[in-house]
Design a protein around this motif. Sequence first.
Motif, PDB file in Angstrom:
ATOM      1  N   LEU A 121      45.306 -19.975  80.835  1.00  0.00           N
ATOM      2  CA  LEU A 121      44.053 -19.231  80.940  1.00  0.00           C
ATOM      3  C   LEU A 121      43.546 -18.811  79.568  1.00  0.00           C
ATOM      4  CD1 LEU A 121      41.911 -18.033  82.796  1.00  0.00           C
ATOM      5  CD2 LEU A 121      43.341 -15.979  82.991  1.00  0.00           C
ATOM      6  N   VAL A 122      44.443 -18.360  78.703  1.00  0.00           N
ATOM      7  CA  VAL A 122      44.046 -17.983  77.342  1.00  0.00           C
ATOM      8  C   VAL A 122      43.435 -19.177  76.615  1.00  0.00           C
ATOM      9  CG1 VAL A 122      44.917 -17.240  75.090  1.00  0.00           C
ATOM     10  CG2 VAL A 122      45.751 -16.139  77.169  1.00  0.00           C
ATOM     11  N   ALA A 123      44.010 -20.363  76.805  1.00  0.00           N
ATOM     12  CA  ALA A 123      43.496 -21.560  76.139  1.00  0.00           C
ATOM     13  C   ALA A 123      42.060 -21.838  76.534  1.00  0.00           C
ATOM     14  CB  ALA A 123      44.385 -22.758  76.463  1.00  0.00           C
ATOM     15  N   ILE A 124      41.723 -21.527  77.782  1.00  0.00           N
ATOM     16  CA  ILE A 124      40.351 -21.706  78.242  1.00  0.00           C
ATOM     17  C   ILE A 124      39.457 -20.579  77.742  1.00  0.00           C
ATOM     18  CG2 ILE A 124      38.891 -21.616  80.311  1.00  0.00           C
ATOM     19  CD1 ILE A 124      41.085 -23.221  81.746  1.00  0.00           C
ATOM     20  N   ASP A 125      39.861 -19.342  78.002  1.00  0.00           N
ATOM     21  CA  ASP A 125      38.981 -18.203  77.736  1.00  0.00           C
ATOM     22  C   ASP A 125      38.801 -17.908  76.255  1.00  0.00           C
ATOM     23  OD1 ASP A 125      38.695 -17.943  80.427  1.00  0.00           O
ATOM     24  OD2 ASP A 125      39.918 -16.136  80.634  1.00  0.00           O
ATOM     25  N   THR A 126      39.798 -18.209  75.455  1.00  0.00           N
ATOM     26  CA  THR A 126      39.741 -17.878  74.031  1.00  0.00           C
ATOM     27  C   THR A 126      39.338 -19.059  73.167  1.00  0.00           C
ATOM     28  OG1 THR A 126      41.439 -16.188  74.337  1.00  0.00           O
ATOM     29  CG2 THR A 126      41.062 -16.934  72.083  1.00  0.00           C
ATOM     30  N   VAL A 141      43.300 -22.912  87.333  1.00  0.00           N
ATOM     31  CA  VAL A 141      44.219 -22.143  86.488  1.00  0.00           C
ATOM     32  C   VAL A 141      44.352 -20.716  87.021  1.00  0.00           C
ATOM     33  CG1 VAL A 141      44.492 -21.141  84.176  1.00  0.00           C
ATOM     34  CG2 VAL A 141      43.866 -23.546  84.438  1.00  0.00           C
ATOM     35  N   ILE A 142      43.235 -20.114  87.398  1.00  0.00           N
ATOM     36  CA  ILE A 142      43.267 -18.764  87.975  1.00  0.00           C
ATOM     37  C   ILE A 142      44.097 -18.752  89.250  1.00  0.00           C
ATOM     38  CG2 ILE A 142      41.848 -17.061  89.196  1.00  0.00           C
ATOM     39  CD1 ILE A 142      41.520 -16.606  86.331  1.00  0.00           C
ATOM     40  N   ALA A 143      43.897 -19.740  90.113  1.00  0.00           N
ATOM     41  CA  ALA A 143      44.617 -19.779  91.389  1.00  0.00           C
ATOM     42  C   ALA A 143      46.118 -19.914  91.162  1.00  0.00           C
ATOM     43  CB  ALA A 143      44.106 -20.933  92.248  1.00  0.00           C
ATOM     44  N   VAL A 176      53.739 -10.442  77.729  1.00  0.00           N
ATOM     45  CA  VAL A 176      53.113 -11.569  78.425  1.00  0.00           C
ATOM     46  C   VAL A 176      51.911 -11.091  79.244  1.00  0.00           C
ATOM     47  CG1 VAL A 176      53.447 -13.271  80.267  1.00  0.00           C
ATOM     48  CG2 VAL A 176      55.164 -13.024  78.470  1.00  0.00           C
ATOM     49  N   LEU A 177      52.075 -10.007  79.984  1.00  0.00           N
ATOM     50  CA  LEU A 177      50.981  -9.518  80.818  1.00  0.00           C
ATOM     51  C   LEU A 177      49.806  -9.018  79.983  1.00  0.00           C
ATOM     52  CD1 LEU A 177      52.931  -7.671  83.664  1.00  0.00           C
ATOM     53  CD2 LEU A 177      51.850  -9.932  83.739  1.00  0.00           C
ATOM     54  N   ARG A 178      50.076  -8.522  78.777  1.00  0.00           N
ATOM     55  CA  ARG A 178      48.982  -8.128  77.880  1.00  0.00           C
ATOM     56  C   ARG A 178      48.099  -9.309  77.522  1.00  0.00           C
ATOM     57  NH1 ARG A 178      50.029  -6.753  72.763  1.00  0.00           N
ATOM     58  NH2 ARG A 178      48.222  -5.391  72.516  1.00  0.00           N
ATOM     59  N   GLU A 179      48.636 -10.525  77.612  1.00  0.00           N
ATOM     60  CA  GLU A 179      47.895 -11.719  77.220  1.00  0.00           C
ATOM     61  C   GLU A 179      46.934 -12.207  78.308  1.00  0.00           C
ATOM     62  OE1 GLU A 179      51.025 -14.443  76.340  1.00  0.00           O
ATOM     63  OE2 GLU A 179      51.642 -13.392  74.512  1.00  0.00           O
ATOM     64  N   VAL A 180      47.044 -11.682  79.518  1.00  0.00           N
ATOM     65  CA  VAL A 180      46.149 -12.132  80.592  1.00  0.00           C
ATOM     66  C   VAL A 180      44.713 -11.803  80.198  1.00  0.00           C
ATOM     67  CG1 VAL A 180      45.512 -11.900  83.023  1.00  0.00           C
ATOM     68  CG2 VAL A 180      47.934 -11.874  82.356  1.00  0.00           C
ATOM     69  N   SER A 181      43.887 -12.824  80.086  1.00  0.00           N
ATOM     70  CA  SER A 181      42.552 -12.655  79.514  1.00  0.00           C
ATOM     71  C   SER A 181      41.485 -12.318  80.547  1.00  0.00           C
ATOM     72  CB  SER A 181      42.144 -13.934  78.760  1.00  0.00           C
ATOM     73  OG  SER A 181      42.240 -15.071  79.600  1.00  0.00           O
ATOM     74  N   GLU A 183      40.632  -9.504  83.147  1.00  0.00           N
ATOM     75  CA  GLU A 183      40.987  -8.195  83.694  1.00  0.00           C
ATOM     76  C   GLU A 183      40.676  -8.095  85.179  1.00  0.00           C
ATOM     77  OE1 GLU A 183      42.606  -5.355  82.860  1.00  0.00           O
ATOM     78  OE2 GLU A 183      43.299  -6.466  81.117  1.00  0.00           O
ATOM     79  N   ALA A 184      39.704  -8.864  85.651  1.00  0.00           N
ATOM     80  CA  ALA A 184      39.420  -8.862  87.090  1.00  0.00           C
ATOM     81  C   ALA A 184      40.615  -9.409  87.859  1.00  0.00           C
ATOM     82  CB  ALA A 184      38.163  -9.684  87.378  1.00  0.00           C
ATOM     83  N   LEU A 185      41.269 -10.413  87.306  1.00  0.00           N
ATOM     84  CA  LEU A 185      42.476 -10.940  87.950  1.00  0.00           C
ATOM     85  C   LEU A 185      43.584  -9.895  87.928  1.00  0.00           C
ATOM     86  CD1 LEU A 185      44.083 -13.256  89.215  1.00  0.00           C
ATOM     87  CD2 LEU A 185      44.607 -14.054  86.897  1.00  0.00           C
ATOM     88  N   MET A 186      43.800  -9.250  86.801  1.00  0.00           N
ATOM     89  CA  MET A 186      44.828  -8.209  86.741  1.00  0.00           C
ATOM     90  C   MET A 186      44.513  -7.064  87.698  1.00  0.00           C
ATOM     91  SD  MET A 186      47.490  -8.857  84.933  1.00  0.00           S
ATOM     92  CE  MET A 186      48.193  -7.222  84.806  1.00  0.00           C
ATOM     93  N   ALA A 187      43.239  -6.778  87.910  1.00  0.00           N
ATOM     94  CA  ALA A 187      42.867  -5.690  88.814  1.00  0.00           C
ATOM     95  C   ALA A 187      43.273  -5.983  90.253  1.00  0.00           C
ATOM     96  CB  ALA A 187      41.367  -5.439  88.731  1.00  0.00           C
TER      97      ALA A 187
END
Length: 223
Positions: A121-126, A141-143, A176-181, A183-187
């Motif tokens: 996900l980071v590779a895509i979003d960043t 990737v999100i799924a 690792v969890l800090r790297e999740v780009s 925040e809606a997914l983390m929510a």
Amino acid sequence: MPINPDAAIEITGFAWVPDFARGFVRDLRPRWACEEAGLDYRERLIGFETAKSEAYRREQPFGQVPAYRDEEVQMFESGAMVLRIGERCARLVPDTPQGRARALTWVTAALNSVEPFVFDLVAIDTFNKDAEWARLRRPEVIATLRTRLTALAGWLGDKDYLEGDFTAADIVMATVLREVSDEALMAEFPTLAAYRDRCTARPAFKTALAAQLASFADAPLPA
């Protein structure tokens, strides 16, 4: 603890990185472990050209940071460093066979069962957010990451930390969890978000993060 230039433990880091990477370079993990364990360390800051050099690749074959040395060993890979440091502090790596095995297992799980999916996900979003292929691949990737976070949340349940008490495994998993780009997914996983925030609220994390941020120069080293 203050960085000690005479400390036996040496951790390499980059002298400069772009703004988006600051606070996320993986030397943060062994820095945090040293702070939790109450161990002094010294930092050796390098530039990207040094990281590519043959001499440095004898320390870190992939030309990354961190590399690590102490009075007995020389190592690369941040998870291994956290475990090495944790072996000097029973709170981070318990001194019972079961406790040590569980800490090792969860460090490995963070790096192999969770982080690769986070980095997709980071590779895509960043790095590729404007690419057409990235737009098309992102839902998949999100799924996939959602299934991993669901499993992790199921294990964590209502525990404060992965094995009840804070260990080296929580250092690695929280970073690792800090790297999740997204925040809606983390929510979608409030227990995981709270776990991440609980870990990063620890004084040792804050000290390690401040030390890493303070190490960065305003401009890259000249080639």
